[in-house]
Scaffold this motif. Structure first.
Motif, PDB file in Angstrom:
ATOM      1  N   VAL A 165      53.079  26.511 -13.907  1.00 15.08           N
ATOM      2  CA  VAL A 165      52.649  26.155 -15.346  1.00 15.08           C
ATOM      3  C   VAL A 165      53.260  24.933 -15.614  1.00 15.08           C
ATOM      4  O   VAL A 165      54.250  24.832 -15.634  1.00 15.08           O
ATOM      5  CB  VAL A 165      52.940  27.344 -16.109  1.00 15.08           C
ATOM      6  N   GLN A 166      52.589  23.745 -15.923  1.00 17.37           N
ATOM      7  CA  GLN A 166      52.912  22.507 -16.123  1.00 17.37           C
ATOM      8  C   GLN A 166      52.535  22.108 -17.602  1.00 17.37           C
ATOM      9  O   GLN A 166      51.568  21.662 -17.765  1.00 17.37           O
ATOM     10  CB  GLN A 166      52.489  21.626 -15.044  1.00 17.37           C
ATOM     11  N   ASN A 167      53.481  22.180 -18.553  1.00 19.66           N
ATOM     12  CA  ASN A 167      53.620  21.500 -19.557  1.00 19.66           C
ATOM     13  C   ASN A 167      52.325  21.819 -20.541  1.00 19.66           C
ATOM     14  O   ASN A 167      51.689  21.053 -20.904  1.00 19.66           O
ATOM     15  CB  ASN A 167      53.970  20.223 -19.587  1.00 19.66           C
ATOM     16  N   ILE A 168      51.943  23.225 -20.505  1.00 19.09           N
ATOM     17  CA  ILE A 168      50.755  23.493 -21.282  1.00 19.09           C
ATOM     18  C   ILE A 168      50.829  23.623 -22.797  1.00 19.09           C
ATOM     19  O   ILE A 168      51.834  24.026 -23.413  1.00 19.09           O
ATOM     20  CB  ILE A 168      50.071  24.661 -20.685  1.00 19.09           C
ATOM     21  N   PHE A 169      49.765  23.291 -23.399  1.00 24.04           N
ATOM     22  CA  PHE A 169      49.593  23.555 -24.901  1.00 24.04           C
ATOM     23  C   PHE A 169      48.341  24.113 -25.129  1.00 24.04           C
ATOM     24  O   PHE A 169      47.323  24.059 -24.388  1.00 24.04           O
ATOM     25  CB  PHE A 169      49.550  21.997 -25.631  1.00 24.04           C
ATOM     26  N   SER A 182      41.261  24.463 -41.511  1.00 20.58           N
ATOM     27  CA  SER A 182      42.490  23.732 -41.049  1.00 20.58           C
ATOM     28  C   SER A 182      42.818  24.124 -39.736  1.00 20.58           C
ATOM     29  O   SER A 182      42.417  25.005 -39.033  1.00 20.58           O
ATOM     30  CB  SER A 182      43.566  24.451 -42.066  1.00 20.58           C
ATOM     31  N   LEU A 183      43.594  23.185 -39.188  1.00 18.47           N
ATOM     32  CA  LEU A 183      44.189  23.284 -37.623  1.00 18.47           C
ATOM     33  C   LEU A 183      44.976  24.690 -37.626  1.00 18.47           C
ATOM     34  O   LEU A 183      45.783  24.860 -38.205  1.00 18.47           O
ATOM     35  CB  LEU A 183      44.456  22.153 -37.235  1.00 18.47           C
ATOM     36  N   ALA A 184      44.574  25.399 -36.519  1.00 17.82           N
ATOM     37  CA  ALA A 184      45.373  26.494 -36.194  1.00 17.82           C
ATOM     38  C   ALA A 184      46.588  25.969 -35.456  1.00 17.82           C
ATOM     39  O   ALA A 184      46.684  24.765 -34.864  1.00 17.82           O
ATOM     40  CB  ALA A 184      44.676  27.619 -35.270  1.00 17.82           C
ATOM     41  N   LYS A 185      47.772  26.654 -35.751  1.00 16.76           N
ATOM     42  CA  LYS A 185      48.941  26.022 -35.111  1.00 16.76           C
ATOM     43  C   LYS A 185      48.948  26.526 -33.689  1.00 16.76           C
ATOM     44  O   LYS A 185      48.237  27.583 -33.362  1.00 16.76           O
ATOM     45  CB  LYS A 185      50.321  26.226 -35.744  1.00 16.76           C
ATOM     46  N   ASN A 186      49.721  25.786 -32.640  1.00 14.47           N
ATOM     47  CA  ASN A 186      49.496  25.750 -31.264  1.00 14.47           C
ATOM     48  C   ASN A 186      50.165  27.316 -30.823  1.00 14.47           C
ATOM     49  O   ASN A 186      51.488  27.545 -31.491  1.00 14.47           O
ATOM     50  CB  ASN A 186      50.452  24.878 -30.583  1.00 14.47           C
ATOM     51  N   LEU A 236      42.018  28.644 -20.877  1.00 15.10           N
ATOM     52  CA  LEU A 236      42.442  27.376 -20.370  1.00 15.10           C
ATOM     53  C   LEU A 236      43.081  26.468 -21.136  1.00 15.10           C
ATOM     54  O   LEU A 236      42.957  26.409 -22.474  1.00 15.10           O
ATOM     55  CB  LEU A 236      40.991  26.719 -19.907  1.00 15.10           C
ATOM     56  N   PRO A 237      44.338  26.029 -20.518  1.00 14.74           N
ATOM     57  CA  PRO A 237      44.992  25.139 -21.471  1.00 14.74           C
ATOM     58  C   PRO A 237      44.377  23.788 -22.116  1.00 14.74           C
ATOM     59  O   PRO A 237      43.450  23.490 -21.490  1.00 14.74           O
ATOM     60  CB  PRO A 237      46.214  24.603 -20.733  1.00 14.74           C
ATOM     61  N   ASP A 238      44.782  23.516 -23.446  1.00 12.24           N
ATOM     62  CA  ASP A 238      44.264  22.517 -24.061  1.00 12.24           C
ATOM     63  C   ASP A 238      44.875  21.182 -23.265  1.00 12.24           C
ATOM     64  O   ASP A 238      43.975  20.156 -23.235  1.00 12.24           O
ATOM     65  CB  ASP A 238      44.710  22.290 -25.746  1.00 12.24           C
ATOM     66  N   SER A 239      45.985  21.216 -22.887  1.00 11.34           N
ATOM     67  CA  SER A 239      46.448  20.136 -22.224  1.00 11.34           C
ATOM     68  C   SER A 239      47.599  20.745 -21.378  1.00 11.34           C
ATOM     69  O   SER A 239      48.167  21.704 -21.467  1.00 11.34           O
ATOM     70  CB  SER A 239      46.941  19.048 -23.043  1.00 11.34           C
ATOM     71  N   LYS A 245      58.082  31.055 -30.705  1.00  6.25           N
ATOM     72  CA  LYS A 245      57.497  30.060 -31.371  1.00  6.25           C
ATOM     73  C   LYS A 245      56.488  29.193 -30.132  1.00  6.25           C
ATOM     74  O   LYS A 245      56.526  27.970 -30.343  1.00  6.25           O
ATOM     75  CB  LYS A 245      58.191  29.352 -32.208  1.00  6.25           C
ATOM     76  N   GLY A 246      56.052  29.903 -29.176  1.00  3.79           N
ATOM     77  CA  GLY A 246      55.350  29.103 -28.357  1.00  3.79           C
ATOM     78  C   GLY A 246      56.036  28.350 -27.403  1.00  3.79           C
ATOM     79  O   GLY A 246      55.489  27.452 -26.688  1.00  3.79           O
ATOM     80  N   LYS A 247      57.380  28.377 -27.472  1.00  9.97           N
ATOM     81  CA  LYS A 247      58.272  27.596 -26.309  1.00  9.97           C
ATOM     82  C   LYS A 247      59.160  28.455 -25.857  1.00  9.97           C
ATOM     83  O   LYS A 247      59.190  29.705 -26.136  1.00  9.97           O
ATOM     84  CB  LYS A 247      59.163  26.719 -27.323  1.00  9.97           C
ATOM     85  N   ILE A 248      59.591  28.037 -24.557  1.00  5.16           N
ATOM     86  CA  ILE A 248      60.368  28.982 -23.848  1.00  5.16           C
ATOM     87  C   ILE A 248      62.016  28.694 -24.355  1.00  5.16           C
ATOM     88  O   ILE A 248      62.438  27.581 -24.415  1.00  5.16           O
ATOM     89  CB  ILE A 248      60.755  28.299 -22.400  1.00  5.16           C
TER      90      ILE A 248
END
Lengths: 270, 281
Positions: free
Chosen positions: B6-10, B20-24, B61-64, B219-222
């Motif tokens: 898994v490589q740096n996915i957002f 409004s934009l949903a948070k990641n 699928l990852p956004d980026s 919060k979406g991070k390791i």
């Protein structure tokens, strides 16, 4: 309460009828239902009735279950036979006001009664001896040719089997929701009909919401298991027609032949 | 390259209703998983661990960023079903992932979709059911089984596809302690005996202790990753993010705070008893 509901009316067993190919059973039932309504004299009616009795006897399902299924249509049988009795043609043997009963009318009543009873017994025989899964499976296989005219056979069969699969799950859920609402003071057992129907709303809404959530998750799970429609799909169980099925086909063919012969060589009773 | 990379996915779910934009849900996660590893993914609800799970078999699928499974990019649509065959995903609620009214037919669903020949499906189904010790229940209706049994049937359904990796999204969350033990011992057996790669998502710390490596998300991070011992020694860090540590570790941590000399943090009751014996000597 909801827990006692048995799905379908399948009775597992190993009788002759149980062991028949479900496809054969469906085809034979359809042919048989047609021939029931082609009986025009007492001998052919007797042949059909005897054959029905034979199937019922060899299905290995207790007679009381057949009686139960007959009980449901008892009123219909009475009403149709009485109505038929008054619509006979020919000379009346009994007359009272506008009511005329003729020999032809009595014959009609007897035929209608026997035909409906045979019809119900034969159809019950199919549902008693075939599991719902086998039934949907057989329907899918039988309707396969319809794929050519772009009729979504696989999708319909898949929906049917999923619906069957979720009946017990949703019943359990209904039970839980009812108890939850009762615990909150919902009153479902008193009041007039209108009030009782209204009391069902707080049960149905959560049930629908949870059914949709389940459906969404099920779709995810199916995708995870590589489901992509009927194309390229194989089946673990392949069903084959056996000698027993050939025998059943022959027996039914003989009955049909007998009825046709009776109709040709004997005068019609109707 | 590792089996799963898994490589740096957002990733963010579609926008909120008010526009409004949903948070990641996932905010720059990189993770390497080797073949045969047992990984536990820990974190609060909504920390993105389920989202990560769905990325591992191309359900999302990852956004980026990129996810590679055995060298294949999950964004490559032609490989989607190859990837789903290699990485099986088991969901939380066993009731909602069983599709057939008979256990063995349900297990056969995966291989049937893959177009395996009927005789081979039979063998796969029998083997999968034996692997989860549910063979004698093959003719039963799933709704009559207990939660743990249902979840094991669901695992068998994935195993019958012969995946190389099995990802489980909180498989024990809806089970009683008995069911949890059944599922966990099945997973351990698969990992140790069959060399199956297992990614277990959970919020039970005592389940995470069984893994080779633990990944803690917040919060979406390791937040941190390493062997269970490495991760659970960082009691302060975990506490700061309102995450628990196994009871035994917690006890040792408190004793240490009282001035006891403890150098190796225990992870389970056994180690804890041993440690206490040593300390009391």
């Amino acid at each position: 309460m909801v827990r006692d509901v048995t799905l379908g009316q399948y009775f597992p067993g190993k009788s002759l009828i149980h062991r028949l190919d479900p496809r054969a059973k469906i085809i034979l039932l359809i042919a048989y239902l047609v021939i029931i309504f082609c009986t025009f004299n007492y001998l052919s009616l007797a042949v059909v009735a005897l054959f029905t009795a034979f199937c019922v006897a060899f299905s290995g399902v207790p007679a009381k279950f057949y009686l139960k299924s007959l009980k449901v249509i008892f009123v219909i049988v009475i009403i149709t036979s009485v109505i038929n009795m008054f619509y006979g043609t020919g000379d009346p043997i009994f007359e009272w006001g506008i009511i005329k009963i003729t020999v032809n009318g009595i014959n009609r009543a007897v035929f209608v009664t026997v035909r409906i009873i045979c019809l119900i017994l034969a159809s019950s025989c199919l549902t008693f001896t075939t599991s719902p899964t086998d039934l949907t499976d057989a329907i899918e296989r039988l309707m396969k040719p319809l794929n050519k005219i772009h009729f979504p056979v696989h999708e319909i069969a898949m929906m049917m089997s999923l619906a069957l699969r979720f009946v017990p799950t949703l019943l359990e859920e209904t039970d839980k929701i009812m108890q939850a609402q009762k615990a909150r003071g919902a009153d479902m057992d008193s009041g007039n009909l209108f009030q009782r129907i209204k009391a069902l709303v707080p049960i149905l809404i959560p049930l629908f919401v949870s059914a949709f959530r389940r459906a969404y998750e099920l779709a995810t799970a199916m995708e995870c298991r590589c489901y992509r429609g009927g194309v390229g799909r194989t089946r673990m169980k392949s069903i084959h027609m056996k000698k027993l099925d050939a025998f059943a086909f022959t027996a039914t063919a003989l009955v049909i032949g007998g009825v046709v012969l009776c109709n040709i060589f004997l005068p019609a009773a109707l | 390259m590792n089996f799963i990379s898994v490589q740096n996915i957002f990733f963010s779910y579609s926008n909120n209703e008010d526009g409004s934009l949903a948070k990641n849900a996932v905010n720059g996660v990189s993770l390497e998983i080797k073949k045969g590893e047992f990984i536990a993914l820990l974190g609060h609800n909504g920390c993105g661990k389920s989202t990560i799970a769905k990325h591992l078999n191309a359900m999302l699928l990852p956004d980026s960023g990129k996810v590679y499974i055995d060298g294949d990019d999950t964004c490559d649509e032609e490989k989607t079903y190859d990837i789903r065959k290699k990485v099986g995903l088991v969901l939380q609620n066993p009731d909602n992932q069983l599709v057939a009214s008979i256990v063995e037919e349900d297990v056969a669903f995966g291989p049937e979709n893959l177009g395996v020949e009927p005789e081979k499906i039979r063998i796969r189904v029998d083997n999968a059911l034996k692997a989860v010790d549910m063979y004698e229940y093959r003719k039963h209706a799933p709704f009559k089984l207990s939660g743990g049994q249902k979840q094991r049937v669901a695992i068998a359904g994935i195993l019958a596809m012969q995946p190389e990796c099995i990802v489980l999204d909180e498989p024990t969350a809806m089970l009683d302690p008995n069911g949890r033990n059944e599922v966990l011992s099945t997973l351990l057996k698969l990992n140790k005996q069959n060399g199956m790669t297992v990614v277990l998502i959970t919020h039970y710390m005592d389940e995470a202790v069984l893994a080779d490596r633990v990944v803690v998300m917040d919060k979406g991070k390791i937040l941190t990753l390493g062997t269970p011992r490495e991760v659970f020694s960082q009691v302060e860090l975990l506490k700061k993010h309102r995450l628990d540590v196994p009871q035994a570790t917690e006890l040792a941590y408190k004793l240490k705070g009282c001035g006891l000399n403890i150098d190796k943090m225990p992870l389970n009751e056994e180690e804890c008893v041993k440690m206490l014996e040593e300390v009391l000597k």
